[in-house]
Design a protein around this motif. Structure first.
Motif, PDB file in Angstrom:
ATOM      1  N   UNK A 100      27.862  11.727  55.447  1.00 46.90           N
ATOM      2  CA  UNK A 100      26.746  12.201  56.211  1.00 46.90           C
ATOM      3  C   UNK A 100      26.865  11.476  57.631  1.00 46.90           C
ATOM      4  N   UNK A 101      26.063  11.867  58.927  1.00 48.30           N
ATOM      5  CA  UNK A 101      26.158  11.340  60.191  1.00 48.30           C
ATOM      6  C   UNK A 101      25.647  10.120  60.122  1.00 48.30           C
ATOM      7  N   UNK A 248      27.972  31.939  40.527  1.00 42.33           N
ATOM      8  CA  UNK A 248      26.777  31.157  40.631  1.00 42.33           C
ATOM      9  C   UNK A 248      26.817  29.616  40.650  1.00 42.33           C
ATOM     10  N   UNK A 249      27.908  29.427  39.948  1.00 43.15           N
ATOM     11  CA  UNK A 249      28.276  28.024  39.671  1.00 43.15           C
ATOM     12  C   UNK A 249      28.431  27.488  41.074  1.00 43.15           C
ATOM     13  N   UNK A 250      29.172  28.024  41.887  1.00 39.43           N
ATOM     14  CA  UNK A 250      29.684  27.708  43.120  1.00 39.43           C
ATOM     15  C   UNK A 250      28.409  27.524  44.309  1.00 39.43           C
ATOM     16  N   UNK A 251      27.470  28.599  44.052  1.00 37.07           N
ATOM     17  CA  UNK A 251      26.314  28.563  44.892  1.00 37.07           C
ATOM     18  C   UNK A 251      25.425  27.329  44.509  1.00 37.07           C
ATOM     19  N   UNK A 252      25.501  27.040  43.279  1.00 34.75           N
ATOM     20  CA  UNK A 252      24.739  25.927  42.726  1.00 34.75           C
ATOM     21  C   UNK A 252      25.373  24.553  43.405  1.00 34.75           C
ATOM     22  N   UNK A 253      26.656  24.769  43.113  1.00 35.79           N
ATOM     23  CA  UNK A 253      27.510  23.320  43.984  1.00 35.79           C
ATOM     24  C   UNK A 253      27.141  23.028  45.366  1.00 35.79           C
ATOM     25  N   UNK A 259      21.933  18.706  49.274  1.00 40.78           N
ATOM     26  CA  UNK A 259      20.813  18.135  49.183  1.00 40.78           C
ATOM     27  C   UNK A 259      21.098  16.718  48.586  1.00 40.78           C
ATOM     28  N   UNK A 260      22.485  16.397  48.222  1.00 42.90           N
ATOM     29  CA  UNK A 260      22.882  15.149  47.813  1.00 42.90           C
ATOM     30  C   UNK A 260      23.477  14.297  49.010  1.00 42.90           C
ATOM     31  N   UNK A 263      21.110  15.238  52.162  1.00 42.28           N
ATOM     32  CA  UNK A 263      19.417  15.116  52.152  1.00 42.28           C
ATOM     33  C   UNK A 263      18.681  16.575  52.497  1.00 42.28           C
ATOM     34  N   UNK A 264      19.442  17.759  52.578  1.00 44.08           N
ATOM     35  CA  UNK A 264      18.863  18.716  52.718  1.00 44.08           C
ATOM     36  C   UNK A 264      18.517  19.113  54.188  1.00 44.08           C
ATOM     37  N   UNK A 265      18.899  17.852  55.134  1.00 44.80           N
ATOM     38  CA  UNK A 265      18.353  18.131  56.623  1.00 44.80           C
ATOM     39  C   UNK A 265      19.361  18.934  57.284  1.00 44.80           C
TER      40      UNK A 265
END
Length: 347
Positions: A100-101, A248-253, A259-260, A263-265
């Motif tokens: 992340x930045x 569906x697996x790729x969308x979940x990844x 989010x990891x 942080x969803x920002x």
């Protein structure tokens, strides 16, 4: 170059990376070799041959135009030392989940968050190789909403500030997942979905989708269309989620990655850049050498046009009271430093 070799064309490990790029001059020479492996080629007239000037620039022997190694690349006019740029590229390419930045700013003593953010976004902007091959074989296609967490919204398809995203994933036989592609969609209409499929999937491939009407007509575009109805699967007592397991697996990844690591920002306007990073990383997940990924990132960087900070800003808004200028430059110090002579022994 047919195939780059580890230990010759790119470093194999962190140790080799530190040994190869100890100074800004080492980094500049590597960029020169990447950009002109067979010798200087004038970017203006295409003439081969020239000479190096006293200030480090090149002068074309054909049109007498002058240029530098970094001019016309994403490193154009950068005030950030190349040792810092190379370390950013290594961290960006070698980490499984990226960086992340904020983590980058803290790790490399970068003066401002905006500088670290802009460096990462410049790298993300070069990851899509022009003319790359489309997906082929058996491909699962679906759409979902991707974006940061929002209060009061639940589920991957909850509407809000999230972005409707098309995802296509190759399915390997007898099992496994191949490459993937992602792109934001205007809506879930047939025009948007058909355009996404034709842009990212080779004609003649078998395209597996759910029973959404927007996918109707793919067979007329040169694809073998396999429609799978979730409602019919429920009626048979089967799990509807098992109809399109790869996509569906790729969308979940990618949702977990956003989010990891971040942080969803992530803003909606910049989400395509994060998608490009995820796709680049996912499609090279089986690469045994992190150094090769570093090489590919720099190879794309020197062949890409300059990316200015104003090009990265989404919907810039003028401030009522312009901020005062900084007292000094916030650029990170070069990583080319003198030995510290064991300071823990001098106290």
């Amino acid at each position: 170059m047919s195939q780059p070799r580890a230990g010759v064309h790119y470093p194999r490990s962190v140790g080799e990376f530190q040994a190869w790029f100890r100074s800004d001059a080492d980094c500049l020479d590597y960029l020169e070799w990447l950009r002109w492996p067979g010798g200087f080629v004038c970017p203006d007239c295409g003439h081969t041959g020239g000479w190096r000037l006293a200030d480090g620039r090149f002068e074309c022997s054909g049109c007498q135009a002058r240029t530098s190694t970094t001019a016309g690349t994403i490193f154009d006019r950068t005030r950030t030392p190349l040792t810092v740029w190379f370390t950013v590229c290594w961290l960006f390419a070698s980490g499984k989940d990226g960086i992340s930045a904020l983590s980058l700013q803290r790790t490399l003593e970068i003066g401002s968050y905006q500088t670290a953010w802009a460096m990462l976004h410049r790298l993300r902007s070069v990851l899509v190789r022009p003319g790359r091959d489309r997906l082929s074989g058996t491909v699962e296609v679906d759409e979902t909403f991707i974006g940061g967490e929002e209060p009061g919204l639940r589920g991957g398809r909850a509407r809000g500030k999230k972005v409707l995203t098309g995802i296509a994933v190759e399915v390997r036989e007898p099992k496994g997942i191949g490459r993937c592609r992602m792109a934001p969609l205007t809506d879930a209409s047939a025009d948007s979905l058909h355009a996404f499929v034709t842009d990212h999937v080779e004609p003649g491939s078998t395209v597996i989708t759910d029973a959404w009407q927007g996918y109707s007509g793919l067979d007329k575009l040169g694809y073998v269309h396999d429609r799978r109805s979730q409602r019919a699967a429920r009626a048979r007592g089967e799990d509807p989620g098992a109809l399109l397991p790869a996509v569906h697996r790729v969308a979940s990844l990618i949702k977990r990655w956003l989010l990891g690591t971040h942080q969803g920002s992530t803003e909606a306007a910049h989400l395509p850049s994060y998608m490009n990073e995820f796709v680049f990383r996912f499609n090279r997940r089986r690469s045994r050498s992190r150094g090769l990924l570093f090489y590919r990132v720099l190879e794309l960087a020197v062949s890409h046009k300059p990316v200015r900070y104003r090009d990265l800003i989404a919907n810039p808004k003028p401030k009522a009271n312009p901020p005062a200028g900084p007292g000094g430059r916030g650029h990170p110090p070069s990583l080319e430093r003198h030995p510290a002579n064991r300071p823990w022994r001098t106290t």
